[in-house]
Motif scaffolding. Structure first.
Motif, PDB file in Angstrom:
ATOM      1  N   GLY A  25      43.713  36.071  47.963  1.00  0.00           N
ATOM      2  CA  GLY A  25      44.248  34.724  47.781  1.00  0.00           C
ATOM      3  C   GLY A  25      45.695  34.638  48.211  1.00  0.00           C
ATOM      4  O   GLY A  25      46.458  35.602  48.067  1.00  0.00           O
ATOM      5  N   ILE A  26      46.068  33.491  48.755  1.00  0.00           N
ATOM      6  CA  ILE A  26      47.455  33.173  49.075  1.00  0.00           C
ATOM      7  C   ILE A  26      47.685  31.760  48.594  1.00  0.00           C
ATOM      8  O   ILE A  26      46.854  30.877  48.833  1.00  0.00           O
ATOM      9  N   GLY A  27      48.813  31.515  47.918  1.00  0.00           N
ATOM     10  CA  GLY A  27      48.994  30.167  47.430  1.00  0.00           C
ATOM     11  C   GLY A  27      50.392  29.803  47.003  1.00  0.00           C
ATOM     12  O   GLY A  27      51.340  30.568  47.166  1.00  0.00           O
ATOM     13  N   ASP A  28      50.464  28.614  46.467  1.00  0.00           N
ATOM     14  CA  ASP A  28      51.745  28.028  46.097  1.00  0.00           C
ATOM     15  C   ASP A  28      52.309  28.631  44.815  1.00  0.00           C
ATOM     16  O   ASP A  28      51.641  29.390  44.110  1.00  0.00           O
ATOM     17  N   ALA A  29      53.536  28.265  44.539  1.00  0.00           N
ATOM     18  CA  ALA A  29      54.267  28.843  43.411  1.00  0.00           C
ATOM     19  C   ALA A  29      53.669  28.502  42.052  1.00  0.00           C
ATOM     20  O   ALA A  29      53.902  29.211  41.078  1.00  0.00           O
ATOM     21  N   PRO A  32      47.988  29.344  38.894  1.00  0.00           N
ATOM     22  CA  PRO A  32      47.790  30.294  37.792  1.00  0.00           C
ATOM     23  C   PRO A  32      46.910  31.450  38.274  1.00  0.00           C
ATOM     24  O   PRO A  32      45.845  31.235  38.849  1.00  0.00           O
ATOM     25  N   VAL A  33      47.380  32.653  38.068  1.00  0.00           N
ATOM     26  CA  VAL A  33      46.663  33.841  38.524  1.00  0.00           C
ATOM     27  C   VAL A  33      45.987  34.494  37.326  1.00  0.00           C
ATOM     28  O   VAL A  33      46.645  34.800  36.331  1.00  0.00           O
ATOM     29  N   PRO A  34      44.676  34.702  37.399  1.00  0.00           N
ATOM     30  CA  PRO A  34      43.981  35.345  36.284  1.00  0.00           C
ATOM     31  C   PRO A  34      44.590  36.724  35.984  1.00  0.00           C
ATOM     32  O   PRO A  34      45.008  37.431  36.910  1.00  0.00           O
ATOM     33  N   PRO A  35      44.634  37.107  34.717  1.00  0.00           N
ATOM     34  CA  PRO A  35      45.253  38.382  34.343  1.00  0.00           C
ATOM     35  C   PRO A  35      44.634  39.600  35.036  1.00  0.00           C
ATOM     36  O   PRO A  35      45.321  40.581  35.288  1.00  0.00           O
ATOM     37  N   GLU A  36      43.350  39.511  35.367  1.00  0.00           N
ATOM     38  CA  GLU A  36      42.678  40.656  35.981  1.00  0.00           C
ATOM     39  C   GLU A  36      42.923  40.761  37.488  1.00  0.00           C
ATOM     40  O   GLU A  36      42.517  41.736  38.116  1.00  0.00           O
ATOM     41  N   THR A  37      43.592  39.774  38.076  1.00  0.00           N
ATOM     42  CA  THR A  37      43.873  39.778  39.506  1.00  0.00           C
ATOM     43  C   THR A  37      45.316  40.199  39.735  1.00  0.00           C
ATOM     44  O   THR A  37      46.238  39.656  39.120  1.00  0.00           O
ATOM     45  N   GLU A  38      45.517  41.147  40.619  1.00  0.00           N
ATOM     46  CA  GLU A  38      46.874  41.584  40.958  1.00  0.00           C
ATOM     47  C   GLU A  38      47.638  40.420  41.572  1.00  0.00           C
ATOM     48  O   GLU A  38      47.153  39.761  42.493  1.00  0.00           O
ATOM     49  N   LYS A 102      40.441  28.291  41.428  1.00  0.00           N
ATOM     50  CA  LYS A 102      41.242  29.056  40.460  1.00  0.00           C
ATOM     51  C   LYS A 102      40.383  30.084  39.732  1.00  0.00           C
ATOM     52  O   LYS A 102      40.823  31.214  39.510  1.00  0.00           O
ATOM     53  N   GLN A 103      39.163  29.720  39.378  1.00  0.00           N
ATOM     54  CA  GLN A 103      38.262  30.679  38.726  1.00  0.00           C
ATOM     55  C   GLN A 103      37.859  31.802  39.681  1.00  0.00           C
ATOM     56  O   GLN A 103      37.754  32.955  39.288  1.00  0.00           O
ATOM     57  N   ASP A 104      37.639  31.450  40.952  1.00  0.00           N
ATOM     58  CA  ASP A 104      37.222  32.437  41.946  1.00  0.00           C
ATOM     59  C   ASP A 104      38.290  33.490  42.213  1.00  0.00           C
ATOM     60  O   ASP A 104      37.981  34.568  42.732  1.00  0.00           O
ATOM     61  N   LEU A 105      39.538  33.194  41.879  1.00  0.00           N
ATOM     62  CA  LEU A 105      40.592  34.189  42.083  1.00  0.00           C
ATOM     63  C   LEU A 105      40.335  35.470  41.286  1.00  0.00           C
ATOM     64  O   LEU A 105      40.873  36.519  41.616  1.00  0.00           O
ATOM     65  N   ARG A 106      39.478  35.381  40.278  1.00  0.00           N
ATOM     66  CA  ARG A 106      39.117  36.582  39.510  1.00  0.00           C
ATOM     67  C   ARG A 106      38.445  37.627  40.405  1.00  0.00           C
ATOM     68  O   ARG A 106      38.516  38.812  40.129  1.00  0.00           O
TER      69      ARG A 106
END
Length: 131
Positions: A25-29, A32-38, A102-106
């Motif tokens: 993923g690449i995105g804006d400031a 929200p990044v899921p805790p399990e995703t670096e 946002k969910q898929d970022l997991r």
């Protein structure tokens, strides 16, 4: 010292580790990044670096076969959508609801946070193969 390509050691490591159909993923400031995703945080200040700057640099090293973008970008940030289409001219774009993105970022190996401050400036890149 690395001479060319992505100099950020975390991004370089993640890109080198990508396999076929892995997600980045690449995105804006504000994403929200899921805790399990670096989270690889590059944000310095407003629009520094920009979403498109980071996307272009990553694509110099990563083969991409598909990109996922929020459906909402069509109405709320059409200029950024056009930028994505120009940067990735021969790559399939799948539009999904922003809440789903946002969910898929997991599932993503990592998320690169930019300083971008325009709405829905987020993508999930699905890696391809070079052969």
């Amino acid at each position: 010292m690395k001479k060319t390509g992505i100099l950020n050691s975390n991004i370089s490591r993640v890109v080198a580790d990508m396999g076929h159909m892995d997600w980045l993923g690449i995105g804006d400031a504000g994403t929200p990044v899921p805790p399990e995703t670096e989270k690889i945080d590059l944000a310095v200040s407003t629009n520094l670096p920009s979403f498109t700057q980071v996307l272009k640099e990553v694509l110099k090293e990563l083969a991409v076969q598909k990109v996922y973008v929020a459906e909402e970008i069509k109405k709320q940030n059409p200029q950024q959508l056009e930028n994505i289409k120009v940067i990735l001219p021969n790559v399939e774009i799948e539009f999904i609801p922003h809440s789903e993105l946002k969910q898929d970022l997991r599932r993503a190996k990592a998320f690169i946070r930019t300083g971008e401050e325009t709405p829905f400036s987020n993508v999930i890149l699905e890696s391809g193969v070079i052969f």
